[in-house]
Design a protein around this motif. Sequence first.
Motif: not given
Length: 139
Positions: A45-49
Amino acid sequence: MKRGVPAAAPLVSAISIAAVLFVSLGRVDVPWAWAYVALWFGFATATVIFVDPVLLRERVRPGPGARESLAVASMAAASVWYGHLVVAGLDVGRFHWSDRVPSAARLAGFATLASAFAAIGWALVVNPFFSSVIRVQTE
């Protein structure tokens, strides 16, 4: 969300990891397994954000000439990744090969994995050229 990878990608990957892990475990009452799935979901999730969507798109779908070799490498990496989940699930849930590993060692391993995810995430955020393939570009 900017165009890069679909917003649902972290959830889909976490569900697939959880499915393989918990089927191998044969049960769902293993806190370390839930922590692993949560860590992966948080990292994805952090990667996508936070990662540049153009970089993510390139890492997932590289340009011509790289697609052929990336497919083979991706399949090999996925086989190893999911294979280790199967072995871990069979170990903890059914065969108990590593029951004598102290909780402190498990916690240290988990902290090391979280640190590795943080380092990878940091590298992806600060380096816009963190591509999965080598590109030769004309000026």
